[in-house]
Design an enzyme around this catalytic site. Structure first.
Site, PDB file in Angstrom:
ATOM      1  N   LYS A 149     -24.413  38.204 -81.042  1.00 55.91           N
ATOM      2  CA  LYS A 149     -24.198  37.443 -82.270  1.00 55.91           C
ATOM      3  C   LYS A 149     -22.954  38.033 -82.937  1.00 55.91           C
ATOM      4  CE  LYS A 149     -27.149  35.402 -85.681  1.00 55.91           C
ATOM      5  NZ  LYS A 149     -26.695  34.026 -85.567  1.00 55.91           N
ATOM      6  N   GLU A 182     -27.657  25.390 -75.777  1.00 51.87           N
ATOM      7  CA  GLU A 182     -28.255  25.412 -77.115  1.00 51.87           C
ATOM      8  C   GLU A 182     -27.390  24.556 -78.029  1.00 51.87           C
ATOM      9  OE1 GLU A 182     -28.153  29.382 -78.802  1.00 51.87           O
ATOM     10  OE2 GLU A 182     -26.109  29.705 -78.143  1.00 51.87           O
TER      11      GLU A 182
END
Ligand code: PXG
Length: 290
Positions: A149, A182
């Site tokens: 992330k 995603e």
């Protein structure tokens, strides 16, 4: 608003970052988005653990322990008298010179913002969302692994712009092999013949904390939970589809690339999991006020 900045809580107007911070110059850093509900921080430890995994992957030494970061997160929420909130925790490589080599960065910058978030129009939760697949391919795990992330979200931002250009709120990102990875800040699920399916992490999905929570809730409801590679064809022929994320929570999807999904409205499994999710977030987590 009070911001936690390098060990201290400071006023928003004093929470400043140097133009020489490599988080800004190169997107060199990591972050977490965390949520508090009803006076408790949901899955705080899991988020802090993921922050440390992201940092490890980019050889960034976070100058605080996980326990200290958890305390700082709770202190930031208290300083702003929040019970329902969104927390953004950021660690950058820190101030360095004009060159990308992180060797010039002496000390990572750590800051925590506690505020609110609404990433999608509220009425979409009842109606369901129209989404499209976009040309920008999800980062390869052999390049910048999508499990990290990092502060460099251009891959996702480009996909978001492409979705907006197509007149919708969200993009399905495929990986280089054409399988579903995603969405831009959410994991994706489909329901097929009573089973719950979501792309494997190896397809380029983030190890989403909401994803994990929903998989556990489904298993508790005796649903079969699978992680196969998913194609666009699988999406089009799903009985239901929904997105999960800290910001999004659970968002029903009713149309993908012009194909109506299921009955064209949020499905029964999505509704049941949303109810279980709401119940869990309101009754679990780290108390902010002890
Ligand atoms: N995939 C990506 C690429 C993400 O960034 C998720 C999936 C969902 O993971 P969690 O652990 O949140 O279930 C994310 C999460 C924002 C925002 O600023 C982004 C996220 C979370 C909260 C807010 O829009 N990303």
């Amino acid at each position: 608003m009070k911001i936690f900045m390098d060990g201290k809580l400071v006023d928003e107007r004093n929470a400043k970052i140097s133009v020489f911070d490599h988080g800004l110059l190169y997107g060199d850093g990591v972050f977490e988005g965390i949520r508090a509900y009803n006076g408790r921080v949901f899955k705080l430890k899991e988020h802090i653990d993921r922050l440390f995994y992201s940092a490890k992957a980019i050889l960034l030494d976070i100058p605080m322990s996980p326990a200290h970061l958890m305390k700082a997160t709770l202190a930031t929420l208290r300083a702003n008298r929040l019970r329902d909130a969104y927390v953004r925790l950021v660690v950058t490589r820190g101030v360095g010179n004009l060159g990308l080599n992180p060797r010039s960065c002496r000390k990572p910058t750590v800051f925590i913002i506690a505020g609110k978030i609404q990433i999608y129009p509220p009425e979409l939760y009842a109606r369901g969302m129209d989404i499209v697949t976009v040309p920008t391919v999800r980062n390869l795990h052999s390049a910048v692994n999508p499990a990290i992330k990092s502060l460099n979200y251009l891959n996702n931002i480009l996909a978001k712009i492409e979705a907006n250009n197509a007149g919708v709120e969200e993009a399905v990102m495929l990986n280089a092999d054409g399988y579903v990875a995603e969405c831009t800040a959410d994991n994706l699920f489909i329901v097929r013949k009573g089973s719950l399916l979501t792309p494997p992490l190896s397809a380029g999905a983030l190890h989403g904390i909401t994803r994990g929570t929903v998989m556990e809730l489904a298993a508790k409801q005796d649903m079969e939970v699978l992680e196969p590679n998913i194609t666009r064809y699988d999406l089009f022929n799903a009985d239901e589809c929904f997105l999960t994320g800290t910001g999004a929570e659970i968002m029903p999807v009713i149309k993908i690339d012009g194909r109506i999904i299921g009955q064209g409205k949020p499905g029964a499994v999505t509704r049941r999991l949303t109810e279980a999710f709401r119940n869990l977030v309101n009754n679990s987590g780290e108390p902010i006020y002890k």
